[in-house]
Write a protein that holds these residues in place. Structure first.
Motif, mmCIF file in Angstrom:
data_model
loop_
_atom_site.group_PDB
_atom_site.id
_atom_site.type_symbol
_atom_site.label_atom_id
_atom_site.label_comp_id
_atom_site.label_asym_id
_atom_site.label_seq_id
_atom_site.Cartn_x
_atom_site.Cartn_y
_atom_site.Cartn_z
ATOM 1 N N ARG A 15 0.823 -1.214 0.000
ATOM 2 C CA ARG A 15 0.000 0.000 0.000
ATOM 3 C C ARG A 15 0.853 1.259 0.000
ATOM 4 N N HIS A 42 10.024 -4.233 7.739
ATOM 5 C CA HIS A 42 8.963 -3.501 8.447
ATOM 6 C C HIS A 42 8.742 -4.020 9.869
ATOM 7 N N LYS A 55 3.457 -1.937 9.790
ATOM 8 C CA LYS A 55 2.760 -1.919 8.500
ATOM 9 C C LYS A 55 3.316 -0.801 7.631
ATOM 10 N N ILE A 56 3.332 -1.049 6.347
ATOM 11 C CA ILE A 56 3.787 -0.086 5.349
ATOM 12 C C ILE A 56 2.549 0.525 4.679
ATOM 13 N N GLU A 68 -0.950 5.089 8.494
ATOM 14 C CA GLU A 68 -2.296 4.828 7.970
ATOM 15 C C GLU A 68 -2.499 5.670 6.707
HETATM 16 N N1 LIG Z 1 -4.372 0.194 7.567
HETATM 17 C C1 LIG Z 1 -3.049 0.293 7.007
HETATM 18 C C2 LIG Z 1 -2.736 -0.991 6.244
HETATM 19 C C3 LIG Z 1 -1.283 -1.093 5.869
HETATM 20 C C4 LIG Z 1 -0.949 -2.507 5.421
HETATM 21 O O1 LIG Z 1 -1.698 -3.455 5.696
HETATM 22 N N2 LIG Z 1 0.204 -2.677 4.775
HETATM 23 C C5 LIG Z 1 0.638 -4.001 4.365
HETATM 24 C C6 LIG Z 1 1.243 -3.925 2.973
HETATM 25 S S1 LIG Z 1 0.007 -3.670 1.752
HETATM 26 C C7 LIG Z 1 1.745 -4.495 5.278
HETATM 27 O O2 LIG Z 1 2.523 -3.725 5.772
HETATM 28 N N3 LIG Z 1 1.809 -5.816 5.416
HETATM 29 C C8 LIG Z 1 2.884 -6.468 6.066
HETATM 30 C C9 LIG Z 1 2.526 -7.094 7.376
HETATM 31 O O3 LIG Z 1 1.444 -6.853 7.916
HETATM 32 O O4 LIG Z 1 3.370 -7.830 7.863
HETATM 33 C C10 LIG Z 1 -2.952 1.525 6.099
HETATM 34 O O5 LIG Z 1 -3.973 1.924 5.528
HETATM 35 O O6 LIG Z 1 -1.862 2.105 5.976
#
Ligand SMILES: N[C@@H](CCC(=O)N[C@@H](CS)C(=O)NCC(=O)O)C(=O)O
Length: 204
Positions: A15, A42, A55-56, A68
């Motif tokens: 994202r 991350h 989260k990224i 976010e």
């Molecule tokens: N609610 C967050 C969601 C962020 C998210 O889910 N990012 C994913 C990548 S698309 C992530 O970091 N996933 C890796 C993990 O959770 O380990 C936002 O809107 O920024």
């Protein structure tokens, strides 16, 4: 407003696309700190200090830390494209603008990704309603279009559009209506979208 001192913590296939697309639309200078989810960057301590969710994306601007996606979009548009990609506080379009920002991850995302019974009794206890209600709201907002705020393209189109575009690409929306695919085609034709998509999925 101080000079921008922006760093985007970004990973391919993530994202991070949303924030990068908006930065490209704005045209403000920014650094990219690659924080690759495939390597587990991350979940390292230094990053967790910025976003304890691991989260990224995350974004810093001098001392300001924003996580976010909708919050990042609101921050960037208000700071660096007020009146252009964010309606002014007193502009009546500010109401729908804020609504669609929040709707993108609080309503649209769960309605797409949670496999739940689609009936009113279940929806009553959920914050996101049924898929049919979500799609009807979007259709109303995007008719006649071309953007969520009519003629004004805004950061809300980037935010909600990124959620929709990824869901369409990954076929999470079965048999999407033409108002959705047409909107997605308008979004993905934008040069800033293309640059961010190449940076995010170019290796695929
Ligand atoms: N609610 C967050 C969601 C962020 C998210 O889910 N990012 C994913 C990548 S698309 C992530 O970091 N996933 C890796 C993990 O959770 O380990 C936002 O809107 O920024």
């Amino acid at each position: 407003m101080a000079e921008p001192d922006i760093t985007l913590y970004f990973s391919p296939f993530s994202r991070g696309f949303t924030a990068r697309w908006l930065l490209e639309e704005i045209g403000v200078p920014y650094r990219v700190e690659t924080t690759d989810i495939r390597r587990g960057d991350h979940k390292r301590e230094a990053y967790l200090r910025l976003n304890p969710m691991g989260k990224i994306p995350a974004l810093t601007d001098g001392p300001v830390v924003v996580t976010e996606c909708p919050a990042i979009c609101l921050y960037l548009a208000d700071c660096y494209a007020p009146g252009r990609l964010a309606p002014a506080i007193e502009d009546p379009r500010r109401g729908p603008y804020l609504r669609w920002m929040v709707f993108s991850t609080a309503v649209l995302e769960p309605s797409i990704y949670l496999d739940e019974p689609q009936d009113e009794a279940v929806a009553r206890g959920r914050g996101w309603g049924t898929r049919a209600a979500v799609m009807a709201s979007l259709e109303q907002a995007l008719t006649p279009g071309p953007w969520l705020l009519g003629e004004m393209f805004s950061a809300a189109d980037v935010m909600l559009g990124a959620v929709l575009s990824v869901a369409l690409f990954t076929k999470r929306i079965p048999e999407p209506a033409s108002f959705l695919t047409d909107y997605d085609a308008r979004l993905s034709a934008r040069p800033a979208y293309k640059r961010a998509a190449e940076a995010t999925w170019g290796e695929a």
